[in-house]
Structure formats: C-alpha cells, structure tokens
Design a protein around this motif. Structure first.
Motif, PDB file in Angstrom:
ATOM      1  N   GLU A 127       0.813  -1.216   0.000  1.00  8.97           N
ATOM      2  CA  GLU A 127       0.000   0.000   0.000  1.00  8.97           C
ATOM      3  C   GLU A 127       0.845   1.263   0.000  1.00  8.97           C
ATOM      4  OE1 GLU A 127      -3.933  -0.793   2.458  1.00  8.97           O
ATOM      5  OE2 GLU A 127      -2.181  -1.627   3.509  1.00  8.97           O
ATOM      6  N   ALA A 128       2.099   1.156   0.422  1.00  4.15           N
ATOM      7  CA  ALA A 128       3.003   2.303   0.456  1.00  4.15           C
ATOM      8  C   ALA A 128       4.433   1.797   0.479  1.00  4.15           C
ATOM      9  CB  ALA A 128       2.724   3.191   1.674  1.00  4.15           C
ATOM     10  N   ASP A 129       5.366   2.695   0.201  1.00  8.46           N
ATOM     11  CA  ASP A 129       6.786   2.359   0.215  1.00  8.46           C
ATOM     12  C   ASP A 129       7.456   2.729   1.533  1.00  8.46           C
ATOM     13  OD1 ASP A 129       7.251   1.568  -2.741  1.00  8.46           O
ATOM     14  OD2 ASP A 129       6.129   3.440  -2.853  1.00  8.46           O
ATOM     15  N   ALA A 130       6.804   3.585   2.302  1.00  4.47           N
ATOM     16  CA  ALA A 130       7.302   3.987   3.620  1.00  4.47           C
ATOM     17  C   ALA A 130       6.128   4.522   4.416  1.00  4.47           C
ATOM     18  CB  ALA A 130       8.397   5.050   3.503  1.00  4.47           C
ATOM     19  N   VAL A 131       6.292   4.582   5.732  1.00  3.30           N
ATOM     20  CA  VAL A 131       5.264   5.175   6.587  1.00  3.30           C
ATOM     21  C   VAL A 131       5.840   6.412   7.270  1.00  3.30           C
ATOM     22  CG1 VAL A 131       3.966   3.061   6.982  1.00  3.30           C
ATOM     23  CG2 VAL A 131       5.860   3.630   8.506  1.00  3.30           C
ATOM     24  N   LEU A 132       5.011   7.421   7.391  1.00  2.00           N
ATOM     25  CA  LEU A 132       5.369   8.658   8.078  1.00  2.00           C
ATOM     26  C   LEU A 132       4.591   8.724   9.382  1.00  2.00           C
ATOM     27  CD1 LEU A 132       5.341  10.964   4.979  1.00  2.00           C
ATOM     28  CD2 LEU A 132       7.246  10.877   6.579  1.00  2.00           C
ATOM     29  N   LEU A 133       5.306   8.768  10.478  1.00  2.00           N
ATOM     30  CA  LEU A 133       4.676   8.852  11.787  1.00  2.00           C
ATOM     31  C   LEU A 133       4.732  10.288  12.296  1.00  2.00           C
ATOM     32  CD1 LEU A 133       5.286   5.760  11.531  1.00  2.00           C
ATOM     33  CD2 LEU A 133       5.512   5.741  14.013  1.00  2.00           C
ATOM     34  N   GLY A 134       3.640  10.716  12.906  1.00  2.00           N
ATOM     35  CA  GLY A 134       3.576  12.048  13.473  1.00  2.00           C
ATOM     36  C   GLY A 134       3.468  12.003  14.978  1.00  2.00           C
ATOM     37  N   ARG A 135       2.238  12.028  15.484  1.00  2.00           N
ATOM     38  CA  ARG A 135       2.024  12.119  16.926  1.00  2.00           C
ATOM     39  C   ARG A 135       2.639  10.948  17.693  1.00  2.00           C
ATOM     40  NH1 ARG A 135      -4.337  13.516  16.051  1.00  2.00           N
ATOM     41  NH2 ARG A 135      -3.992  15.399  14.812  1.00  2.00           N
ATOM     42  N   GLU A 136       2.683   9.766  17.062  1.00  2.66           N
ATOM     43  CA  GLU A 136       3.250   8.627  17.760  1.00  2.66           C
ATOM     44  C   GLU A 136       4.731   8.841  18.064  1.00  2.66           C
ATOM     45  OE1 GLU A 136       2.812   5.113  19.828  1.00  2.66           O
ATOM     46  OE2 GLU A 136       1.304   6.463  18.954  1.00  2.66           O
ATOM     47  N   LEU A 137       5.425   9.559  17.187  1.00  2.65           N
ATOM     48  CA  LEU A 137       6.827   9.876  17.455  1.00  2.65           C
ATOM     49  C   LEU A 137       6.972  10.994  18.481  1.00  2.65           C
ATOM     50  CD1 LEU A 137       8.693   9.538  14.036  1.00  2.65           C
ATOM     51  CD2 LEU A 137       9.197   8.330  16.171  1.00  2.65           C
ATOM     52  N   LEU A 138       5.942  11.789  18.674  1.00  2.00           N
ATOM     53  CA  LEU A 138       5.961  12.746  19.775  1.00  2.00           C
ATOM     54  C   LEU A 138       5.833  12.017  21.103  1.00  2.00           C
ATOM     55  CD1 LEU A 138       3.710  15.676  18.456  1.00  2.00           C
ATOM     56  CD2 LEU A 138       6.182  15.375  18.233  1.00  2.00           C
ATOM     57  N   ARG A 139       4.966  11.004  21.108  1.00  2.00           N
ATOM     58  CA  ARG A 139       4.775  10.224  22.328  1.00  2.00           C
ATOM     59  C   ARG A 139       5.974   9.330  22.625  1.00  2.00           C
ATOM     60  NH1 ARG A 139      -0.847  10.354  20.439  1.00  2.00           N
ATOM     61  NH2 ARG A 139      -0.425   8.721  18.901  1.00  2.00           N
ATOM     62  N   ASN A 140       6.601   8.825  21.586  1.00  2.00           N
ATOM     63  CA  ASN A 140       7.672   7.845  21.767  1.00  2.00           C
ATOM     64  C   ASN A 140       8.786   8.104  20.755  1.00  2.00           C
ATOM     65  OD1 ASN A 140       9.336   5.656  22.137  1.00  2.00           O
ATOM     66  ND2 ASN A 140       7.803   4.105  21.617  1.00  2.00           N
ATOM     67  N   PRO A 141       9.792   8.896  21.118  1.00  2.00           N
ATOM     68  CA  PRO A 141      10.881   9.193  20.174  1.00  2.00           C
ATOM     69  C   PRO A 141      11.643   7.965  19.710  1.00  2.00           C
ATOM     70  CG  PRO A 141      10.915  10.713  22.035  1.00  2.00           C
ATOM     71  CD  PRO A 141       9.937   9.642  22.384  1.00  2.00           C
ATOM     72  N   SER A 142      11.603   6.874  20.486  1.00  2.00           N
ATOM     73  CA  SER A 142      12.314   5.644  20.123  1.00  2.00           C
ATOM     74  C   SER A 142      11.377   4.603  19.530  1.00  2.00           C
ATOM     75  CB  SER A 142      13.027   5.080  21.360  1.00  2.00           C
ATOM     76  OG  SER A 142      14.040   5.961  21.809  1.00  2.00           O
ATOM     77  N   TRP A 143      10.295   5.041  18.896  1.00  2.00           N
ATOM     78  CA  TRP A 143       9.325   4.117  18.310  1.00  2.00           C
ATOM     79  C   TRP A 143       9.998   3.139  17.357  1.00  2.00           C
ATOM     80  CZ3 TRP A 143       7.373   2.339  13.741  1.00  2.00           C
ATOM     81  CH2 TRP A 143       6.103   1.750  13.755  1.00  2.00           C
ATOM     82  N   ALA A 144      10.923   3.629  16.536  1.00  4.64           N
ATOM     83  CA  ALA A 144      11.574   2.756  15.555  1.00  4.64           C
ATOM     84  C   ALA A 144      12.331   1.625  16.239  1.00  4.64           C
ATOM     85  CB  ALA A 144      12.526   3.577  14.678  1.00  4.64           C
ATOM     86  N   ARG A 145      13.017   1.928  17.332  1.00  3.84           N
ATOM     87  CA  ARG A 145      13.775   0.889  18.039  1.00  3.84           C
ATOM     88  C   ARG A 145      12.828  -0.133  18.665  1.00  3.84           C
ATOM     89  NH1 ARG A 145      17.091   3.843  20.239  1.00  3.84           N
ATOM     90  NH2 ARG A 145      18.662   3.414  18.658  1.00  3.84           N
ATOM     91  N   HIS A 146      11.747   0.346  19.261  1.00  7.67           N
ATOM     92  CA  HIS A 146      10.782  -0.569  19.859  1.00  7.67           C
ATOM     93  C   HIS A 146      10.128  -1.448  18.786  1.00  7.67           C
ATOM     94  CE1 HIS A 146      10.348   2.498  23.367  1.00  7.67           C
ATOM     95  NE2 HIS A 146      11.419   1.739  23.495  1.00  7.67           N
ATOM     96  N   ALA A 147       9.823  -0.848  17.630  1.00  3.00           N
ATOM     97  CA  ALA A 147       9.230  -1.622  16.541  1.00  3.00           C
ATOM     98  C   ALA A 147      10.213  -2.653  16.016  1.00  3.00           C
ATOM     99  CB  ALA A 147       8.794  -0.685  15.416  1.00  3.00           C
TER     100      ALA A 147
END
Length: 365
Positions: free
Chosen positions: A327-347
């Motif tokens: 459905e897409a080639d990448a995802v852009l996160l907004g508010r979730e990255l405000l809540r969790n700056p390390s979202w990528a590491r947790h994912a």
C-alpha cells in the motif's frame, strides 16, 4: 526481514529504514529581529531525540520560503543565511545518528499570520507581528481570518523563485531530501483546489491551470536540487468535499490526486507524501487508524510514483502490514513519534528488525 526495516533507495540516496518522521510544526522560533525563523535548542533536541531513536528519515517541519509564507510568526524559515547556519547544526547531528535529514519547504498562503495553537491559533494582527496573507483568490480561510491579498502573476513568479532559493539554502544546510508542501490548504494546495482558486487567468479554472503553480515550483526546485538527491511532494489527496454526498461544496478529489501524481512524476518528483484535508473549514473527515492509507495505496496502484502513507499509524504491526501489502513504500509517523521518540527501536525489537543504536545506549537497549 521486516519490510519496515529494509533500506529504501531513491536516486542515489539510501534511507536506512522505512520509519520516517512526518513534518510537525513546533511554533518555537523567534518571531522578529535577526533570529526570526531561526531554529534553536528546542528544535535541535526535538529532532535529535528522534534520530537517536532510530528514525530512518526526518522531515523537518514546514519551513517558510519567505516571511509572509509562515503559518505563524513563530515558524521556522529558510529565507536567509542565519537560518541556514542553525539548520546545519541539526542536519549534522542527524547524520551522525544514521538518519537522513529532510526538510519541508512551505508557503502558508491564506492560512498565514495565525497564532500558536496553544494560544488559540486565531489570526494575529500587525501589532502582534502579523501580516496580510497571500492567496490565489481573495477568500479568507474562515470567518474572523485575514482577507488575503490575491497574488498577481508577477507575484506568483516571485513565489516560484522563493521556493527555488529555499531549495538552494536547504542543500547548503545539509539536507538530503526536500519536500514541497502542496497540502493542508496552504498556498500550493489553494491553487490546486477549485474550492479556494476562483481565478480566471492561466492559474485558475481548468485542472491544468490550477496545477500550473505546483508544477512550476517543482520544475524550479528540481532545477537547483542535485540530480542525485530525491524530491518529495506532499499532497492532500482530497478536500473531503466533492466525494462527500452530504457536502455541496466542490473541491480537490482523489481522482485529481492520481492525475496530478502522474504529472509530478514526469516533472521529477520521486515520492508523493499522501495526506488529506485542511483546505475547507468544517469539512467532514472520516478518521480512524490509517484513514489516509487508501489514498496512498491508490496512487501506488495507479501510477509509477512511490508513495509514503501518513495518518494515525501507531502500531508496528499496522505499519508493517501497510508495507507488506504494497500500500506504500514507507510510513510517516507524526504524533506517535511525539509520544515515543524511540518508536523505531521498539518496533525493530518487536518485528525483528535492526536500527542504528547510539554507542552511549548500547548497554541499555
């Protein structure tokens, strides 16, 4: 391997993963004087934290190509060299963390000269460092907002030149991706939509005429932006008007977006950042988890232009599914990255991917 953590290459640039940070205004720059529009310690800490958290690409917030192009007096700008020097400090740090630095170049159009959201977001007058906004037509955004000045054709050409000059400065500041903001009811989006563009000259009326400014800006930016680096364009896929049977107003549609995407690709745009709304007050938006993803998926299915999806993407499995389903080639996160700056590491921990980890954190993650 998780699709979310596969590298992604556009032109000669490879982004380390598909977890990208969407532009989100901070309204935190000085409002007047020699430091107006200059990034400061807040911006450095804000973007630096998400880079240290493993985000693959960070798109710095809407950065105005001219003083009157700011949404608020406290917006970032990129119309002078002082602003460039401050942004260079940020891009330098992002690169040390393995993050690709990008910037969104913007002109707020008729939605300019408003206050910070936490102060109500209403229009600000000249006594509060405000100004008269610019627009394709002399139509205020809503009751109580400033009546904008209708741009002349010479003034439109000046705006095109401002975007090109901003792109040159973005390169000097160390950015590797430039995104042109054509969404959310700001100037370029105002020209695109028949809801806000009532012109009768070569910039109004037909789809081709309403698209003229967008393509002229793309051409001007592409002419000064290095051939080896990618150019993004953010679009509002729909105004949520024409496609809503309960709304009699006419606006920009998903069909229009697919049509424009093909033109943008032909003019050198490498990826479409697909959002929606923002052009019409009181539009009925159908929100929900990933509510804008179908618009991105349609562009990807019907054109050859790569896309990034945005809008209430919060869960690693949700993001992974968007990519795995094509459905897409990448995802852009907004508010979730405000809540969790390390979202990528947790994912990455959850999905079995890898992200760069600061040496300082190796014993703690």
């Amino acid at each position: 391997m998780s699709a979310l953590f596969e590298p992604y290459t556009l032109r000669s640039l490879t982004v380390p993963n598909r977890v990208w940070m969407a532009p989100m205004c901070q309204y935190s720059a000085e409002v007047f004087g020699p430091n107006a529009g200059v990034a400061n310690d807040w911006h450095f800490a804000h973007y630096g934290a998400r880079a240290a958290g493993g985000t693959g690409l960070i798109l710095v917030e809407a950065t105005a190509v001219s003083p009157e192009g700011r949404i608020s007096p406290a917006d970032l700008g990129i119309w002078n060299d002082t602003q460039v020097e401050a942004l260079r400090r940020i891009t330098g740090f992002l690169k040390t963390q393995g993050t690709t630095p990008g910037i969104q170049l913007a002109h707020a159009g008729r939605k300019a000269s408003t206050d910070r959201p936490w102060k109500g977001g209403g229009p600000v007058g000249q006594e509060e460092n405000g100004w008269q906004p610019l627009a394709p037509s002399a139509l205020p955004f809503d009751e109580g907002h400033h009546l904008p000045h209708e741009l002349t054709t010479d003034e439109i050409r000046d705006v095109v030149g401002q975007f090109a000059a901003a792109a040159r400065r973005a390169l000097d500041a160390g950015f590797q991706v430039v995104e042109i903001h054509g969404a959310h009811g700001y100037l370029i989006g105002e020209f695109l939509s028949p809801f806000t563009n009532h012109r009768t000259d070569e910039y109004g009326g037909s789809f081709e005429n309403r698209s003229r400014l967008a393509l002229e800006v793309v051409d001007a930016v592409r002419a000064v932006w290095p051939e080896e680096l990618p150019l993004f364009f953010r679009i509002s896929a729909t105004d949520w008007l024409t496609e809503n049977p309960e709304d009699e107003r006419d606006g920009w549609t998903a069909d229009d977006t697919v049509r424009l995407a093909k033109e943008l690709h032909a003019h050198g745009v490498d990826l479409l950042d697909v959002s929606s709304g923002g052009n019409a007050p009181r539009a009925r938006i159908k929100t929900g988890p990933g509510y804008q993803v179908p618009f991105a998926a349609r562009v990807k299915a019907e054109t050859s232009l790569p896309v990034a999806a945005v809008g209430l993407i919060t869960d690693p499995e949700q993001a992974e599914k968007i990519l795995a389903n094509g459905e897409a080639d990448a995802v852009l996160l907004g508010r979730e990255l405000l809540r969790n700056p390390s979202w990528a590491r947790h994912a990455a921990n959850e999905l079995g991917g890898d992200v760069a980890t600061p040496q300082q954190y190796h014993r703690m993650v």
